[in-house]
Design an enzyme around this catalytic site. Sequence first.
Site, PDB file in Angstrom:
ATOM      1  N   GLU A  35       0.812  -1.226   0.000  1.00 31.13           N
ATOM      2  CA  GLU A  35       0.000   0.000   0.000  1.00 31.13           C
ATOM      3  C   GLU A  35       0.850   1.283   0.000  1.00 31.13           C
ATOM      4  O   GLU A  35       0.400   2.323  -0.465  1.00 31.13           O
ATOM      5  CB  GLU A  35      -0.954   0.022   1.202  1.00 31.13           C
ATOM      6  CG  GLU A  35      -2.215  -0.787   0.998  1.00 31.13           C
ATOM      7  CD  GLU A  35      -3.106  -0.269  -0.134  1.00 31.13           C
ATOM      8  OE1 GLU A  35      -3.355   0.946  -0.190  1.00 31.13           O
ATOM      9  OE2 GLU A  35      -3.549  -1.089  -0.960  1.00 31.13           O
ATOM     10  N   HIS A  37       3.683   1.762  -1.699  1.00 29.84           N
ATOM     11  CA  HIS A  37       3.962   2.015  -3.117  1.00 29.84           C
ATOM     12  C   HIS A  37       2.694   2.513  -3.826  1.00 29.84           C
ATOM     13  O   HIS A  37       2.741   3.446  -4.633  1.00 29.84           O
ATOM     14  CB  HIS A  37       4.410   0.730  -3.823  1.00 29.84           C
ATOM     15  CG  HIS A  37       5.691   0.144  -3.305  1.00 29.84           C
ATOM     16  ND1 HIS A  37       5.739  -1.053  -2.632  1.00 29.84           N
ATOM     17  CD2 HIS A  37       6.974   0.574  -3.383  1.00 29.84           C
ATOM     18  CE1 HIS A  37       6.990  -1.346  -2.312  1.00 29.84           C
ATOM     19  NE2 HIS A  37       7.770  -0.373  -2.752  1.00 29.84           N
ATOM     20  N   SER A 186       8.785  -3.453   2.040  1.00 30.47           N
ATOM     21  CA  SER A 186       8.906  -4.781   1.421  1.00 30.47           C
ATOM     22  C   SER A 186       9.669  -5.715   2.349  1.00 30.47           C
ATOM     23  O   SER A 186       9.499  -6.932   2.293  1.00 30.47           O
ATOM     24  CB  SER A 186       9.639  -4.671   0.086  1.00 30.47           C
ATOM     25  OG  SER A 186       8.995  -3.742  -0.746  1.00 30.47           O
TER      26      SER A 186
HETATM   27  P1  AMP Z   1      11.275   0.628  -2.691  1.00 28.37           P
HETATM   28  O1  AMP Z   1      10.510  -0.333  -3.544  1.00 28.37           O
HETATM   29  O2  AMP Z   1      11.450   0.188  -1.287  1.00 28.37           O
HETATM   30  O3  AMP Z   1      12.533   1.105  -3.364  1.00 28.37           O
HETATM   31  O4  AMP Z   1      10.350   1.933  -2.595  1.00 28.37           O
HETATM   32  C1  AMP Z   1       9.901   2.601  -3.735  1.00 28.37           C
HETATM   33  C2  AMP Z   1       9.259   3.897  -3.327  1.00 28.37           C
HETATM   34  O5  AMP Z   1       8.152   3.629  -2.452  1.00 28.37           O
HETATM   35  C3  AMP Z   1      10.202   4.828  -2.552  1.00 28.37           C
HETATM   36  O6  AMP Z   1       9.983   6.166  -2.970  1.00 28.37           O
HETATM   37  C4  AMP Z   1       9.774   4.610  -1.122  1.00 28.37           C
HETATM   38  O7  AMP Z   1      10.044   5.713  -0.282  1.00 28.37           O
HETATM   39  C5  AMP Z   1       8.283   4.412  -1.290  1.00 28.37           C
HETATM   40  N1  AMP Z   1       7.720   3.723  -0.126  1.00 28.37           N
HETATM   41  C6  AMP Z   1       8.106   2.530   0.373  1.00 28.37           C
HETATM   42  N2  AMP Z   1       7.419   2.247   1.498  1.00 28.37           N
HETATM   43  C7  AMP Z   1       6.581   3.289   1.722  1.00 28.37           C
HETATM   44  C8  AMP Z   1       5.622   3.618   2.721  1.00 28.37           C
HETATM   45  N3  AMP Z   1       5.386   2.802   3.739  1.00 28.37           N
HETATM   46  N4  AMP Z   1       4.961   4.791   2.625  1.00 28.37           N
HETATM   47  C9  AMP Z   1       5.212   5.638   1.601  1.00 28.37           C
HETATM   48  N5  AMP Z   1       6.106   5.405   0.614  1.00 28.37           N
HETATM   49  C10 AMP Z   1       6.789   4.242   0.678  1.00 28.37           C
END
Ligand code: AMP
Length: 288
Positions: A35, A37, A186
């Site tokens: 959620e 993402h 994740s």
């Molecule tokens: P990642 O797949 O972990 O590289 O994250 C991709 C994007 O999703 C990044 O901009 C993260 O900051 C954002 N993101 C990951 N988890 C969250 C969350 N719990 N709330 C808001 N944005 C998130």
Amino acid sequence: MEALQSLLEMKTWSQKIRAQGLIIGFVPTMGALHEGHLSLVRQAKKNCDRTVVSIFVNPLQFGLEEDLDQYPQNLEHDFELLKKENIDVVFVPKPKEIYPLDFQTAVEVSGLSKQLCGKSRSGHFRGVATVVLKLFNIVNPTKAFFGNKDFQQRVIIDRLVKDLHLDVEVVACPIVREADGLAMSSRNVYLSIEERKSASVLYRALQHGRRLFQSGERRSSKIIAQVREMIDKENPKHIDYAQVCDVETLEEVSEVQTPSVLAVAVHFGQGDKTTRLIDNVVLDSNGE
Ligand code: AMP
């Protein structure tokens, strides 16, 4: 929803859309979508004419001892979620095309990358900045959406865009949390049931820190001491850091200036197999 893999296909699609004067919103991710993402995706959909989501587990941002090989991946499920959101393109490039054998150029946001997570994850933000610049060049978005969950990453991308005069607007999005306050990530799937329970202390401790600030405490050391004490009670493997930093420079502040960020990184778990979680709250004059 179109699924594109090759850089040429992605570039051609973007050129066509930009030529029509349409606004492309871009959400870079490493997949295993949740959620958090999807909140970025919805923000992009609301503010842009077309939405592109990339899924790329970027080897350059993982250290040798880190979890690149175990990083959760479930493309089929990710595609299903993205279809429901009605996005336009999911871009899933091949590592070989992003990093051909003769690849030798990287970008580094030197100062900011050394703060907070940069102290224990050397080279991490160099990998992040490099892949984000590459993705920006390929996708050519008008706006790009990043979560404040990775606060330091978002600040670094802001700096990268300013320093290299990139024509991309970075949109910062709020942290999405589980019902008990744990920031969605994740990596939460790595946690055992016990560790998962303990991990909810992070947000409780940050909220406690914020309440201290709201009631007039300005000494970072006092706030941090109580945040650490609360986290320690849950017996984490190791607190990597608990710090109060300026929101722009990310340098530690001894007196809380507003706005500042109270940020933590904590390892949960036993032995060599620990899960490192990060979280933060902003301390500003509205007490938000
Ligand atoms: P990642 O797949 O972990 O590289 O994250 C991709 C994007 O999703 C990044 O901009 C993260 O900051 C954002 N993101 C990951 N988890 C969250 C969350 N719990 N709330 C808001 N944005 C998130």
